[in-house]
Write an enzyme that holds these catalytic residues in place. Sequence first.
Site, short mmCIF file in Angstrom:
data_model
loop_
_atom_site.label_atom_id
_atom_site.label_comp_id
_atom_site.label_asym_id
_atom_site.label_seq_id
_atom_site.Cartn_x
_atom_site.Cartn_y
_atom_site.Cartn_z
N LYS A 53 -88.64 -104.07 33.92
CA LYS A 53 -89.89 -103.92 34.69
C LYS A 53 -90.80 -102.80 34.18
O LYS A 53 -91.50 -102.16 34.96
CB LYS A 53 -89.58 -103.67 36.17
CG LYS A 53 -88.67 -104.69 36.81
CD LYS A 53 -88.41 -104.33 38.25
CE LYS A 53 -87.21 -105.08 38.80
NZ LYS A 53 -86.86 -104.66 40.14
N ASP B 70 -82.28 -104.33 45.24
CA ASP B 70 -83.26 -104.81 46.21
C ASP B 70 -82.88 -106.16 46.81
O ASP B 70 -83.21 -106.45 47.97
CB ASP B 70 -84.67 -104.88 45.60
CG ASP B 70 -84.73 -105.67 44.30
OD1 ASP B 70 -83.68 -106.12 43.82
OD2 ASP B 70 -85.85 -105.83 43.78
#
Length: 494
Positions: free
Chosen positions: A159, A195
């Site tokens: 990311k 997450d």
Amino acid sequence: MSTQSQDIRSEVLQILQCFQLSEDKLKDISDALEKEFVRGLGKDTQEAASVKMLPTFIVDTPDGTEKGDFLALDVGGTNLRVHHVHVDKELTTESEEEKIPEEKMTGRGDDLFDFIVDKISAFIDSQKLKDQVLPLGFTFSFPCQQKAIDKSILIRWTKGFSCSGVDGKDVVQLLKEAVDRKQGFKMGPVSVVNDTAATLMSCIYRNKKCDIGLIVGTGTNACFMEDMRNVQCVDCEDGQMCINTEWGAFGEEGSLKDVQTDFDIEVDKKSNNPGVHIFEKMISGLYLGEIVRVVLVKLTEDELLFGGQISDKFRPSVLRVLKTPSQFKTEFISEIEEQDKGPENTVEILNKLGLDFSRDLGRDWVEENVKIIRWVCKTISTRAAHLCAAAVTTIAMRIYANRIYANRGEKSTADRNITVGVDGTVYKKHPNFKKELEAMVQQLAPELHITFQDSEDGSGTGAALTAAVVQRLQNKKAEHDKREERGNGGSTSL
């Protein structure tokens, strides 16, 4: 429509055809992912598997008896979030969010963790929590090898992060070291989660029947509660454990080569982690805009887009803009695909990019080019939704198979119900992604009833709830140990 326009549309559709996946192809992808799941869960095969199926050491989910105050920290995208969560009959949450500077994302690891601790300290001050030592739920949304609920080793950054000195290190320990350096507050016990796991925990708190945690945002990933009999890399055969699939890495072993287009390959090569996270690069928000950009460059170079009577005047400036990496953002795709304002949004976006895409160029010319751009966006976002559907189906079928096993081969209607808790900007903000995902899941698994539930700040509340569940289990164990000790003591006195 002129013959020239028809010819252009036909050529554009032919170029976009490589992004269209048949139902049979999606089923093949699902089957290939299932094989990688099995390899990832195997003791002798996990290391070589692209999909690591990482144990989270979350062995229970919220049951409604959790109580107390908890801190939650969410690190996993471009923003850092800190939360104070009060858990009782209802959840109350106070939160602060701040963008992580790019130099912190790509610099020294110590600098990143110092930045994180500074923000936690400031938040604790603002919440007047300085005198309390609260358990912390730490959502760290990068591929990690979890060794315990409070020990998680970073496998690699994704990311857009590339901080030095963190790969192969325990991120909880790095956080503790930063707290010691800063000496701004005392930190309680830490429960580190991905997450996806945080999303699952958050959704289970509101819906006890939630089965899968799914993220489709900056990145993509999923988790689910797997039977321990299938988790060979953990020495236990009873009960279940939440497994973080890390499915974004699917395809690194080559199983997606026949669906990886030349455009995907170009995006991969120019990314900061070429050759890895192939599946994620076809689905997630970090890459979708970039795929659209390289397709638009191809169409422009072939004079299928921004060509025609003003080609000499307009096309060179378009190419200069479009050939700039990351110039076309994923959020543009959502705006362009809006049903009512899509065409107007497209013109506005192109003007913002400096292309002076005005009605002065000719109404028919503008409308034709807007239509092509919308086709490109819809084709690429639809493929992302369908690939995600294939992966969700893989997990759903696995859960269903586990239920049949538990029922000694008997099938029931209730066992066919699977709920997916979802978080992430692509899923929540794109106007068509959710609809395309749900429709394709139904096509791929008609025998199941798969429903989707929006997560409400899953990464924050889910992390706090994980810490709350850990505290509940630890308290239960302490009470059990005390009873055992009293019982042994009484027995000895006799």
